[in-house]
Design a protein around this motif. Structure first.
Motif, mmCIF file in Angstrom:
data_model
loop_
_atom_site.group_PDB
_atom_site.id
_atom_site.type_symbol
_atom_site.label_atom_id
_atom_site.label_comp_id
_atom_site.label_asym_id
_atom_site.label_seq_id
_atom_site.Cartn_x
_atom_site.Cartn_y
_atom_site.Cartn_z
ATOM 1 N N MET A 1 0.856 -1.181 0.000
ATOM 2 C CA MET A 1 0.000 0.000 0.000
ATOM 3 C C MET A 1 0.899 1.240 0.000
ATOM 4 O O MET A 1 1.865 1.324 0.730
ATOM 5 N N GLY A 2 0.526 2.217 -0.835
ATOM 6 C CA GLY A 2 1.168 3.516 -0.824
ATOM 7 C C GLY A 2 0.287 4.497 -0.070
ATOM 8 O O GLY A 2 -0.935 4.352 -0.055
ATOM 9 N N VAL A 3 0.903 5.479 0.562
ATOM 10 C CA VAL A 3 0.141 6.456 1.340
ATOM 11 C C VAL A 3 0.543 7.861 0.922
ATOM 12 O O VAL A 3 1.725 8.179 0.815
ATOM 13 N N ILE A 4 -0.465 8.680 0.694
ATOM 14 C CA ILE A 4 -0.288 10.100 0.396
ATOM 15 C C ILE A 4 -0.980 10.841 1.527
ATOM 16 O O ILE A 4 -2.139 10.573 1.837
ATOM 17 N N GLU A 5 -0.264 11.767 2.151
ATOM 18 C CA GLU A 5 -0.865 12.562 3.217
ATOM 19 C C GLU A 5 -0.322 13.968 3.151
ATOM 20 O O GLU A 5 0.878 14.163 2.947
ATOM 21 N N PHE A 6 -1.194 14.942 3.302
ATOM 22 C CA PHE A 6 -0.765 16.338 3.348
ATOM 23 C C PHE A 6 -1.841 17.173 4.012
ATOM 24 O O PHE A 6 -2.981 16.740 4.170
ATOM 25 N N GLU A 7 -1.445 18.383 4.385
ATOM 26 C CA GLU A 7 -2.339 19.315 5.076
ATOM 27 C C GLU A 7 -2.289 20.658 4.344
ATOM 28 O O GLU A 7 -1.215 21.124 3.958
ATOM 29 N N LEU A 8 -3.454 21.249 4.146
ATOM 30 C CA LEU A 8 -3.579 22.593 3.600
ATOM 31 C C LEU A 8 -4.413 23.412 4.575
ATOM 32 O O LEU A 8 -5.291 22.867 5.242
ATOM 33 N N SER A 9 -4.154 24.708 4.644
ATOM 34 C CA SER A 9 -4.956 25.587 5.496
ATOM 35 C C SER A 9 -5.407 26.789 4.693
ATOM 36 O O SER A 9 -4.719 27.236 3.775
ATOM 37 N N ARG A 10 -6.535 27.319 5.092
ATOM 38 C CA ARG A 10 -7.112 28.447 4.373
ATOM 39 C C ARG A 10 -8.050 29.206 5.288
ATOM 40 O O ARG A 10 -8.836 28.592 5.999
ATOM 41 N N VAL A 11 -7.985 30.527 5.268
ATOM 42 C CA VAL A 11 -8.966 31.347 5.979
ATOM 43 C C VAL A 11 -10.094 31.646 5.006
ATOM 44 O O VAL A 11 -9.863 32.130 3.899
ATOM 45 N N VAL A 12 -11.310 31.328 5.418
ATOM 46 C CA VAL A 12 -12.493 31.556 4.599
ATOM 47 C C VAL A 12 -13.292 32.690 5.244
ATOM 48 O O VAL A 12 -13.568 32.647 6.445
ATOM 49 N N PRO A 13 -13.667 33.711 4.462
ATOM 50 C CA PRO A 13 -14.333 34.890 5.026
ATOM 51 C C PRO A 13 -15.817 34.662 5.309
ATOM 52 O O PRO A 13 -16.688 35.306 4.729
ATOM 53 N N ALA A 14 -16.095 33.725 6.201
ATOM 54 C CA ALA A 14 -17.479 33.423 6.590
ATOM 55 C C ALA A 14 -17.443 32.750 7.951
ATOM 56 O O ALA A 14 -16.415 32.200 8.358
ATOM 57 N N GLY A 15 -18.565 32.781 8.623
ATOM 58 C CA GLY A 15 -18.665 32.155 9.933
ATOM 59 C C GLY A 15 -18.542 30.640 9.842
ATOM 60 O O GLY A 15 -18.841 30.028 8.815
ATOM 61 N N ILE A 16 -18.136 30.042 10.948
ATOM 62 C CA ILE A 16 -17.872 28.605 10.986
ATOM 63 C C ILE A 16 -19.102 27.774 10.626
ATOM 64 O O ILE A 16 -18.997 26.784 9.906
ATOM 65 N N ALA A 17 -20.276 28.169 11.091
ATOM 66 C CA ALA A 17 -21.495 27.400 10.785
ATOM 67 C C ALA A 17 -21.811 27.436 9.295
ATOM 68 O O ALA A 17 -22.220 26.418 8.710
ATOM 69 N N ASP A 18 -21.585 28.590 8.660
ATOM 70 C CA ASP A 18 -21.836 28.708 7.217
ATOM 71 C C ASP A 18 -20.847 27.874 6.399
ATOM 72 O O ASP A 18 -21.221 27.242 5.413
ATOM 73 N N VAL A 19 -19.580 27.892 6.816
ATOM 74 C CA VAL A 19 -18.560 27.120 6.101
ATOM 75 C C VAL A 19 -18.853 25.621 6.249
ATOM 76 O O VAL A 19 -18.818 24.873 5.269
ATOM 77 N N PHE A 20 -19.170 25.194 7.459
ATOM 78 C CA PHE A 20 -19.494 23.781 7.674
ATOM 79 C C PHE A 20 -20.704 23.372 6.829
ATOM 80 O O PHE A 20 -20.685 22.323 6.171
ATOM 81 N N ALA A 21 -21.721 24.207 6.834
ATOM 82 C CA ALA A 21 -22.935 23.890 6.070
ATOM 83 C C ALA A 21 -22.624 23.749 4.582
ATOM 84 O O ALA A 21 -23.145 22.847 3.915
ATOM 85 N N ARG A 22 -21.775 24.622 4.054
ATOM 86 C CA ARG A 22 -21.433 24.548 2.633
ATOM 87 C C ARG A 22 -20.660 23.263 2.331
ATOM 88 O O ARG A 22 -20.916 22.589 1.340
ATOM 89 N N LEU A 23 -19.714 22.897 3.194
ATOM 90 C CA LEU A 23 -18.937 21.678 2.980
ATOM 91 C C LEU A 23 -19.784 20.417 3.110
ATOM 92 O O LEU A 23 -19.513 19.410 2.469
ATOM 93 N N ALA A 24 -20.811 20.461 3.947
ATOM 94 C CA ALA A 24 -21.652 19.284 4.186
ATOM 95 C C ALA A 24 -22.764 19.126 3.152
ATOM 96 O O ALA A 24 -23.306 18.032 2.999
ATOM 97 N N ASP A 25 -23.098 20.190 2.435
ATOM 98 C CA ASP A 25 -24.216 20.151 1.486
ATOM 99 C C ASP A 25 -23.774 19.543 0.158
ATOM 100 O O ASP A 25 -23.452 20.240 -0.809
ATOM 101 N N ILE A 26 -23.769 18.223 0.109
ATOM 102 C CA ILE A 26 -23.273 17.470 -1.046
ATOM 103 C C ILE A 26 -23.988 17.863 -2.331
ATOM 104 O O ILE A 26 -23.352 18.036 -3.375
ATOM 105 N N GLU A 27 -25.275 18.025 -2.282
ATOM 106 C CA GLU A 27 -26.054 18.337 -3.495
ATOM 107 C C GLU A 27 -25.692 19.691 -4.106
ATOM 108 O O GLU A 27 -25.917 19.912 -5.288
ATOM 109 N N ARG A 28 -25.123 20.578 -3.323
ATOM 110 C CA ARG A 28 -24.814 21.928 -3.827
ATOM 111 C C ARG A 28 -23.336 22.107 -4.184
ATOM 112 O O ARG A 28 -22.912 23.216 -4.507
#
Length: 158
Positions: A1-28
């Motif tokens: 098995m090969g493994v790829i792992e990395f971390e990226l960070s980003r500041v998003v100009p919106a509140g945490i609840a809005d960002v979470f909702a956007r990431l969780a809304d698969i249909e959109r």
């Protein structure tokens, strides 16, 4: 098995609840994911109800259909997807875990820590270095599109 792992960070100009909702809304996802620079063509939820732990989905990508599910769901801080690619005989070739850990900032924005892990199996192990470049490009494009969907024009850091 090969493994790829990395971390990226980003500041998003919106509140945490809005960002979470956007990431969780698969249909959109198609509403904000990039058209250029991404292998993702469309994502659709395949299980009923609101997104949550165990929700299933199907990504239509330039490499073909890829099923997945939400493997961690702790609003508004943690969201982890798990996807996989199998042969017609059911042998696992690739699987990945795009994970989002969100932190509210004092400025009302959200710091998104995006951890990506991909495992390669069988012959796909040989392609691990190439797949790493593809994964970093894809995950960076996702974070940039997420921030731009809230009006940001900065670049992701890794």
């Amino acid at each position: 098995m090969g493994v790829i792992e990395f971390e990226l960070s980003r500041v998003v100009p919106a509140g945490i609840a809005d960002v979470f909702a956007r990431l969780a809304d698969i249909e959109r996802y198609s509403d904000w994911m990039p058209v250029k620079g991404s292998m993702l063509r469309r994502t659709r939820q395949t299980s009923p109800g609101a997104p949550g732990l165990g929700t299933t989905y199907l990504d239509d990508t330039s490499f073909g259909p890829t099923p997945g599910e939400i493997s961690e769901f702790e609003p508004p801080h943690t969201l982890v997807y798990h996807w996989w690619d199998k042969t017609k005989k059911g042998t696992l070739q690739l699987e990945g875990w795009p994970a989002y850990r969100l932190e509210a900032t004092d400025e009302g924005s959200t710091l998104v820590h995006h951890h990506a892990e991909v495992r390669t199996y069988g012959m796909y192990r040989l392609a691990t270095p190439v797949l790493r470049r593809i994964a970093v490009k894809e995950r960076t494009a996702t974070l940039e599109a997420l921030a731009m969907s809230f009006g940001a024009a900065e670049r992701a850091t890794g």
